[in-house]
Every structure is written in C-alpha cells, then in structure tokens.
Design a protein around this motif. Structure first.
Motif, PDB file in Angstrom:
ATOM      1  N   TYR A   1      80.398  61.576  50.419  1.00 36.51           N
ATOM      2  CA  TYR A   1      79.880  61.656  51.680  1.00 36.51           C
ATOM      3  C   TYR A   1      80.918  61.686  52.994  1.00 36.51           C
ATOM      4  O   TYR A   1      81.660  60.884  52.821  1.00 36.51           O
TER       5      TYR A   1
ATOM      6  N   GLU B   1      73.501  56.233  39.843  1.00 33.76           N
ATOM      7  CA  GLU B   1      73.145  56.656  41.331  1.00 33.76           C
ATOM      8  C   GLU B   1      73.895  55.901  42.220  1.00 33.76           C
ATOM      9  O   GLU B   1      73.766  56.648  43.382  1.00 33.76           O
ATOM     10  N   LYS B   2      74.727  55.006  42.074  1.00 31.55           N
ATOM     11  CA  LYS B   2      75.789  54.415  43.052  1.00 31.55           C
ATOM     12  C   LYS B   2      77.081  54.986  42.730  1.00 31.55           C
ATOM     13  O   LYS B   2      77.206  55.543  41.604  1.00 31.55           O
ATOM     14  N   LEU B   3      77.748  54.891  43.586  1.00 34.51           N
ATOM     15  CA  LEU B   3      78.815  55.527  43.759  1.00 34.51           C
ATOM     16  C   LEU B   3      79.799  55.487  42.274  1.00 34.51           C
ATOM     17  O   LEU B   3      80.375  56.829  41.914  1.00 34.51           O
TER      18      LEU B   3
ATOM     19  N   HIS C   1      75.539  56.102  58.473  1.00 36.29           N
ATOM     20  CA  HIS C   1      76.297  55.279  57.303  1.00 36.29           C
ATOM     21  C   HIS C   1      77.136  54.411  57.706  1.00 36.29           C
ATOM     22  O   HIS C   1      78.052  54.678  58.842  1.00 36.29           O
TER      23      HIS C   1
ATOM     24  N   LEU D   1      78.244  57.030  39.346  1.00 38.39           N
ATOM     25  CA  LEU D   1      77.853  58.347  39.481  1.00 38.39           C
ATOM     26  C   LEU D   1      79.091  59.268  39.371  1.00 38.39           C
ATOM     27  O   LEU D   1      79.136  60.473  38.333  1.00 38.39           O
TER      28      LEU D   1
ATOM     29  N   ASN E   1      79.973  44.899  47.452  1.00 43.13           N
ATOM     30  CA  ASN E   1      79.593  45.972  46.601  1.00 43.13           C
ATOM     31  C   ASN E   1      80.001  45.562  45.042  1.00 43.13           C
ATOM     32  O   ASN E   1      81.127  45.387  44.688  1.00 43.13           O
TER      33      ASN E   1
ATOM     34  N   PRO F   1      80.298  64.193  44.618  1.00 42.41           N
ATOM     35  CA  PRO F   1      80.028  64.112  45.964  1.00 42.41           C
ATOM     36  C   PRO F   1      80.541  63.218  46.781  1.00 42.41           C
ATOM     37  O   PRO F   1      80.094  61.879  46.581  1.00 42.41           O
TER      38      PRO F   1
ATOM     39  N   ARG G   1      84.403  50.013  51.521  1.00 48.22           N
ATOM     40  CA  ARG G   1      83.599  49.039  50.795  1.00 48.22           C
ATOM     41  C   ARG G   1      84.424  47.742  50.347  1.00 48.22           C
ATOM     42  O   ARG G   1      85.758  48.160  49.977  1.00 48.22           O
TER      43      ARG G   1
ATOM     44  N   ARG H   1      75.833  60.522  54.727  1.00 46.18           N
ATOM     45  CA  ARG H   1      74.480  59.792  54.867  1.00 46.18           C
ATOM     46  C   ARG H   1      73.958  59.307  56.373  1.00 46.18           C
ATOM     47  O   ARG H   1      75.031  58.838  57.118  1.00 46.18           O
TER      48      ARG H   1
ATOM     49  N   GLU I   1      75.602  43.758  53.442  1.00 41.33           N
ATOM     50  CA  GLU I   1      75.127  44.879  54.224  1.00 41.33           C
ATOM     51  C   GLU I   1      74.185  44.294  55.352  1.00 41.33           C
ATOM     52  O   GLU I   1      73.780  45.102  56.352  1.00 41.33           O
TER      53      GLU I   1
ATOM     54  N   ASN J   1      86.215  54.900  50.295  1.00 34.87           N
ATOM     55  CA  ASN J   1      85.565  55.639  48.963  1.00 34.87           C
ATOM     56  C   ASN J   1      86.550  56.576  48.247  1.00 34.87           C
ATOM     57  O   ASN J   1      86.207  56.756  47.054  1.00 34.87           O
TER      58      ASN J   1
END
Ligand code: NAD
Ligand code: TYD
Length: 354
Positions: free
Chosen positions: A216, A197-199, A294, A202, A188, A214, A223, A291, A135, A258
């Motif tokens: 985004y 808490e990460k894609l 993003h 979660l 990733n 959810p 990724r 986000r 990143e 995603n």
C-alpha cells in the motif's frame, strides 16, 4: 480450575489455547463464533483432549455466555474475540461495532452477574482480561516517542475505534462495578496460524502462488512486530501478576517499515524455496493504492510490563520471521484449507446439530 477464552479459534486465540494447554492442566472453555477468521482446524491437535471444550457461539449471546459461566465456573475470562482486520472495517464497519463494542458489552454484563454471585474468595481471585491493540492510540509521527499506557486514545479506523470503545467499557466496569479487569494493548502480531488476509501471511502465500505482493502507498508505514507466542506469554504473565484495573502495553521493540517486511519475506523464500526461474520473489512486489486513513506509524513502549512483571519476548524479529515463513512452507494444506470456500460449508455442516 478452568478458564474461559473467547475467540480461541482465531490467530492469536488458538495460539494462546495451544500454548496454555501445553504448559498447564487447567481446562479451557473456548467460545468462538467461527466467523471467516475462526478455524477449528487450528485446534486439531486438541481434538481428543478433554481439557479443551469448544463451543461455537457469539460473545453477544447473553443466554449462552451465562450458561457457560454457570456450568464451568471459570476463574478467569480472556476476551480475544473480535473483528480484527482494518481493511474489512473500512469496507463494512457494522460487524466491528456489533462484536467489538456490543458483543464486549454483553460479555461484560454476563461476567459481572456471574462474578457478583460467586463467593468472596472466588471473587478475589477472578480476572477478566481484555485483549486489545496499540491501534487505539492512533498514529505516530516519525520522531514521536513510542506509545505508553497513558498515551491519549486517538483511534483512526472503524476497527481501532471499536476496540477503543471496548477498552473504555472494560475500564468502566472496573471503576463502576469493581469488576477485576486487566487490559493488554499489543502491537502487530505475526506467526503460525495467521489468516492470509494480513500483511505477513498474505505475502508468504501470494509469493508462492506467483501472485503480486500488494504494497500500500509508499510501503514506508511502520508497524512494531511481535511473534505471536511472545504475545501469548505476555498475556499469561499479565493474568498471573497484573495489577487490577491496569493496562499493559505489549511489544518487542521491533519497528519495521512494511517494505522491509516484504523484502525480508521474499529473501527468506528465495533461500528456503527459490523460484524455478531463478528470479527473486521481490520481482512480484506491486505498489497499489494506499489504504484510506492509513496510520503511518505504531510503536510500543513496553517498559511497564518488562519492569513491573519481568516479561521479555523470547524471539527477535529475525528468529520469529524465519520460523513463520518455515511454518507456512511446512503447512500447505492449512493454507489451502483456509482459502477454500469448502471450509465454511464444512463448519456449517459440522455444527448444524449444536
Ligand atoms: P482473528 O480475526 O484471527 O480472530 C478472531 C476470532 O474471534 C475468530 O476466531 C472469530 O471467529 C472470533 N469471533 C469474532 N466475532 C466473534 C463473536 N461475536 N463471538 C465469538 N467469537 C467471535 O483475530 P486475532 O488476530 O487473533 O486477534 C485476537 C484479538 O487480539 C483481537 O481482539 C484483536 O483486536 C487483538 N489484537 C490483534 C493483533 C494482531 O496483530 N492480530 C494485535 C493486537 C491485538
Ligand atoms: P495489516 O496486517 O492489515 O495490519 P494493521 O493494518 O492492523 O497494522 O497491515 C500491516 C501493514 O501492512 C499496514 O500498514 C497495511 C500494510 N499492508 C500492505 O501494504 N499490503 C497489504 O496487502 C496488507 C494486507 C497490508
């Protein structure tokens, strides 16, 4: 021989420590602050293993780090410790500056002092390996070539900016003081022990709980996914054979939007644990506000580590994601425990005396 691992109770760090001790007899001193993301239960299999020495503490605690280096004389320090969640960095950047930049600085200072005081042979063999992220390179347009190690640093989030700053400090300690450093920038990760808490975790956890999934924005952000055990094997490879002062990009050539990830997780759950009403988990997908800032696409060019050090990932995305979904299905108690507030109270009680 001993290695010092920081952040070894987190997702990647705990996978690394478990893999390391499965493959080697070298002791691991594991320094972890046990933030919300650190979990000693990740290391439960090592509870009675004398090769694993766990210490709760901060990489920014100069006195503690100096004492650990003196007591254990590690031949390498591997720095996994960080605040790692982009969304949290947007809500509250301070912790990211504190740990990722200031903490890494203090760690480097203590390692420099320790390294300066050991004999010439130990100095020559010593390594400081800094675990970083793709990143730091910023966002790619759809037709841009993947990130090489010489790609310009263009971090866009407080998280990536703080990691970029830490990479620069590590580089400077090599060029200025001669500290024998190695830096890895990985794409990733996904796999067992990933905090939900990460894609990917979660989605697995929410799907089973009947909650919305959810996504985004338009879900077309890309990724480059790598199974965590492959990241760990790459780090071992770089530690063993990486050239001093060099950076190695780590990735598995697995670029996915995603939405494709979310669909894959839903389809695997439909197969392995179908919903009682016969509907697909895809029906739980909910598009939510994007986000801020993003990044659209990350992609790693992994040719340097492949060609120079002969590293290759063992998993394809298809085999790795199946193992991951199965791991979460097999470990409902781990999920329940990381999600419960009681976990934090337990840690406070357990470590109150140390
Ligand atoms: P994580 O958030 O799961 O774990 C971080 C660990 O560091 C936790 O155990 C936490 O308690 C510990 N920690 C935080 N602050 C600390 C401090 N001040 N002192 C000591 N310990 C502290 O993160 P992760 O996903 O395992 O990432 C590990 C490293 O890999 C990070 O440096 C991250 O930037 C990098 N990385 C992560 C990914 C990814 O996809 N997760 C990809 C590339 C690189
Ligand atoms: P994340 O796992 O937070 O990793 P990173 O932001 O470091 O790449 O997110 C991966 C991608 O998934 C990212 O493009 C943001 C997106 N995302 C969602 O669409 N929904 C979510 O609930 C989360 C956590 C992430």
């Amino acid at each position: 021989m001993t290695i010092l691992v920081t952040g070894g109770a987190g997702f990647i760090g705990s996978n690394f420590v478990l893999d390391w001790l499965a493959a080697s007899d070298e002791d691991v001193v594991n320094l972890d602050k046990l933030t919300y993301a650190g979990n000693v239960h990740n290391l439960a299999d090592l509870a009675s293993d004398p090769r694993h020495i766990f210490v709760q503490g901060d990489i920014g605690d100069a006195g503690l780090v100096a004492a650990l280096l003196k007591a254990h004389s590690p031949r390498a320090v591997l720095n996994f410790a960080a605040e790692s969640h982009v969304d949290r960095s947007i809500l509250g950047p301070l912790e990211f500056i504190q740990t990722n930049i200031v903490g890494t600085f203090h760690l480097l200072e203590q390692v420099r002092a320790y390294w300066g005081g050991i004999d010439a042979q130990a100095q020559a063999g010593f390594r400081f390996l800094h675990v970083s992220t793709d990143e730091v390179y910023g966002s790619l347009a759809s037709r841009d070539p993947a990130f090489t190690e010489t790609h310009r640093y263009e971090p866009n989030s407080p998280y990536s900016a703080s990691k970029a700053a830490s990479d620069h400090l590590v580089r400077a300690y090599h060029h200025t003081y001669g500290l024998p450093v190695l830096t890895t920038n990985c794409s990733n990760n996904y796999g067992p022990l990933h905090f939900p808490e990460k894609l990917i975790p979660l989605m697995i956890v929410n799907a089973q709980a009947g909650k919305p999934l959810p996504v985004y924005g338009d879900g077309q952000q890309i990724r480059d996914w790598l199974y965590v055990k492959d990241h760990c094997s790459a780090i071992r490879t770089v530690l063993q054979g990486g050239r001093l002062g060099e950076t190695y990009n780590i990735g598995g050539w697995n670029e996915k939007p995603n939405l494709h990830i979310v669909h894959t997780v839903c389809d695997l759950l439909d197969e392995l644990k179908p919903r009682a009403d016969g509907q697909s988990y895809r029906s739980q997908i909910a598009y939510v506000t994007d986000r801020p800032g993003h990044d659209r696409r990350y992609a790693i060019d992994a040719r340097k580590i492949e060609q120079e050090l002969g590293w290759k990932p063992a998993e394809t995305f298809e085999t790795g994601i199946r193992k991951t979904v199965q791991w979460y299905l097999d470990h409902p108690q781990w999920v329940a425990q990381v999600q419960s507030g009681a976990y934090r109270e337990w840690v406070a009680t357990q470590y109150a005396q140390t």
